[in-house]
Scaffold this active site. Structure first.
Site, PDB file in Angstrom:
ATOM      1  N   CYS A  79       0.817  -1.214   0.000  1.00 26.11           N
ATOM      2  CA  CYS A  79       0.000   0.000   0.000  1.00 26.11           C
ATOM      3  C   CYS A  79       0.849   1.261   0.000  1.00 26.11           C
ATOM      4  CB  CYS A  79      -0.930  -0.003   1.202  1.00 26.11           C
ATOM      5  SG  CYS A  79      -0.058  -0.223   2.776  1.00 26.11           S
ATOM      6  N   HIS A 216      -1.426   1.130   7.220  1.00 26.37           N
ATOM      7  CA  HIS A 216      -1.899   1.190   5.838  1.00 26.37           C
ATOM      8  C   HIS A 216      -1.558   2.547   5.236  1.00 26.37           C
ATOM      9  CE1 HIS A 216      -4.154   0.138   2.332  1.00 26.37           C
ATOM     10  NE2 HIS A 216      -5.174   0.937   2.569  1.00 26.37           N
ATOM     11  N   ASN A 246      -7.953   4.716  -2.290  1.00 24.91           N
ATOM     12  CA  ASN A 246      -7.395   3.491  -1.721  1.00 24.91           C
ATOM     13  C   ASN A 246      -6.769   2.639  -2.822  1.00 24.91           C
ATOM     14  OD1 ASN A 246      -6.760   1.758   0.333  1.00 24.91           O
ATOM     15  ND2 ASN A 246      -8.850   1.092   0.758  1.00 24.91           N
TER      16      ASN A 246
END
Length: 516
Positions: A79, A216, A246
């Protein structure tokens, strides 16, 4: 002897969890806090910035056309790379008006750190990779779909543009908003564990109010001050949220996007942007010893310290810029290039070029225009002053399980409390097994365009003197002093006196031409 800065508590917590292997699959998280924590003790919101840029209640980069399509990181803890690459792609669209798809796989596998595709990373790791001029590479050169748990760095090539600088932003809502409007999407971190407890799929809102460490990396692409948040433990009337891009594919959230509450306790902990690009043709070589960038910093418990690095340049190779890490908001540095080092007095000698009183507001990695025609052994000295922060000198060092840094022997890097008494660093020194984070960008050229000013920040009432530092057989000079400059252009080497009618960042260009 100088002391090392205390390790980032979030990084220490990560190391403790790594030892315990708290998750069943042995994976800790997708976002790993860096060993250092940049210092924002001197941060104050700029009155001028507030005056010249009023912030709207809502801003969405999707509506401005400044975001690239949603990606999917799949099963890997990558991520952080998607967040960093997304910030670069967003900035590229603002600068060039073009969609780009850069390779997250190349960033992950070629970062240089002891991390596999499932082991996570950070915006600081992305900065180390980018500022070495290793990337970003096009997605087609190293496609993500070929990533496996055992993938290593196999693709190296010249990127379409260099990303030579990074800015780390404070945990301040208005400052992040201004960065989004001026520089594009902002890479940030959050806590994304236990999604069912903190995310409401009906209105795509997320709110976490606990103390778990970040795990994250995501991308902030806008905000809505009036967005009602119902996710997590939000109470009735909780308003205000960041618009988040995202990396979990189109099926998550609102076509890949969601809203993260302003009140979330883990948003804005680690924020980064990449504001500039360079064309590869402007730089031929990068000389440096810190492959992994800043790992921590040194200090004598005061706010001033000096570093000195030796570079061996080939004939005709000219320094164009100097780069270094800055670890504290509101810092000041001086740079001097020396032609030699006197082993008897243990000091650099014969100063050639210098750049004084460069003020740097934002921590991160910065470069400075400083041209020198010196060849052979040259010595670059940087004086760091970090008001209120006692560890000014950025260094690379190994940390087991995280950074397997290769440290140079003594005779390459030195440190000093005052610029007079110098101490050697190196892997063969007892207490100073470090590399300095000082770099030199060079070009092989018979003609070079370069200029400087005394400072890098001015007030509207000031007159700025632009001084030519170009070298070679030059026939013509063409200056463009940027927006609202008086005069707007000039010819000849100068020096040229210029005033400005409006505040803000100014881009100044000098083009020189000659027989070469």
């Amino acid at each position: 002897k100088p002391d090392k800065a205390t390790l980032n508590p979030d990084f220490i917590e990560y190391l403790n969890r790594l030892k315990k292997a708290e998750r069943p699959d042995g994976r800790i998280n997708g976002y790993i806090p860096a060993p250092y924590r940049v210092n924002f003790d001197n941060f104050q919101e700029g009155v001028v910035a507030k005056a010249i840029q009023q912030l709207p209640d809502r801003y969405d980069m999707r509506e401005e056309g400044y975001v690239t399509p949603i990606r999917d990181q799949g099963q890997f803890g990558t991520c952080w790379a998607f967040a960093a690459i997304g910030a670069i792609e967003s900035r590229w669209k603002m600068l060039e008006g073009e969609d780009q798809n850069f390779s997250e796989k190349n960033m992950v596998t070629c970062s240089g750190f002891e991390r596999g595709p499932n082991d996570g990373g950070s915006v600081e790791m992305a900065t180390a990779y980018l500022t070495r001029l290793d990337g970003p590479l096009p997605e087609a050169s190293d496609p993500y779909y070929t990533l496996t748990e055992n993938s290593t760095c196999t693709v190296r090539e010249t990127p379409p543009a260099y990303i030579p600088e990074a800015r780390f932003l404070p945990d301040d809502r208005d400052e992040v908003k201004r960065a989004i409007m001026n520089y594009g999407a902002v890479s940030t971190s959050m806590y994304a564990g236990e999604q069912r407890l903190y995310y409401n799929g009906d209105d795509y809102t997320w709110y976490y109010d606990g103390t778990e460490p970040v795990d994250h990396g995501v991308l902030i692409v806008g905000w809505d001050d009036n967005k009602t948040v119902t996710g997590g433990s939000a109470v009735s009337g909780t308003q205000g949220a960041w618009i988040i891009k995202n990396s979990w594919g189109l099926n998550f959230g609102e076509g890949g996007y969601f809203y993260l509450a302003y009140a979330d306790t883990r948003v804005l902990n680690y924020n980064g942007i990449f504001p500039h690009t360079w064309q590869p043709g402007g730089i031929d070589s990068l000389h440096h010893y810190d492959e992994l960038g800043m790992i921590t910093s040194l200090g004598y418990r005061n706010e001033v310290m000096y570093g000195l690095t030796r570079f061996d340049l080939e004939a005709g190779e000219q320094i164009q810029r100097i780069g270094t890490y800055i670890n504290s908001y509101g810092s000041e540095i001086d740079i001097t290039i020396f032609d030699g080092f006197d082993s008897q007095t243990n000091k650099p000698v014969d100063p050639l070029d210098s750049l004084k009183k460069q003020w740097i507001y934002y921590p991160g990695y910065h470069t400075f225009n400083l041209s020198s025609s010196a060849t052979g052994d040259v010595y670059v000295q940087v004086r760091y002053r970090t008001p209120g922060y006692n560890y000014p000198l950025p260094i690379e060092m190994p940390i087991a399980g995280y950074a397997n840094a290769t440290i140079e022997p003594s005779g390459v890097n030195w440190y000093s409390p005052d610029g007079q008494q110098w101490n050697a660093m190196g892997n063969d020194t007892e207490d100073s097994r470090y590399d300095l984070c000082i770099r030199a960008y060079t070009r092989q050229s018979e003609i070079t365009a370069a200029f400087d000013t005394e400072n890098n920040y001015y007030c509207l009432a000031d007159t700025i003197l632009f001084r030519d530092l170009s070298s070679g057989d030059i026939s013509t000079y063409n200056w463009d002093f940027g927006t609202d400059a008086i005069p707007a252009t000039a010819s000849g080497p100068g020096p040229h006196k210029v005033a400005y009618n409006t505040p803000g960042n100014k881009t100044i260009r000098l083009k020189v031409e000659g027989p070469a």
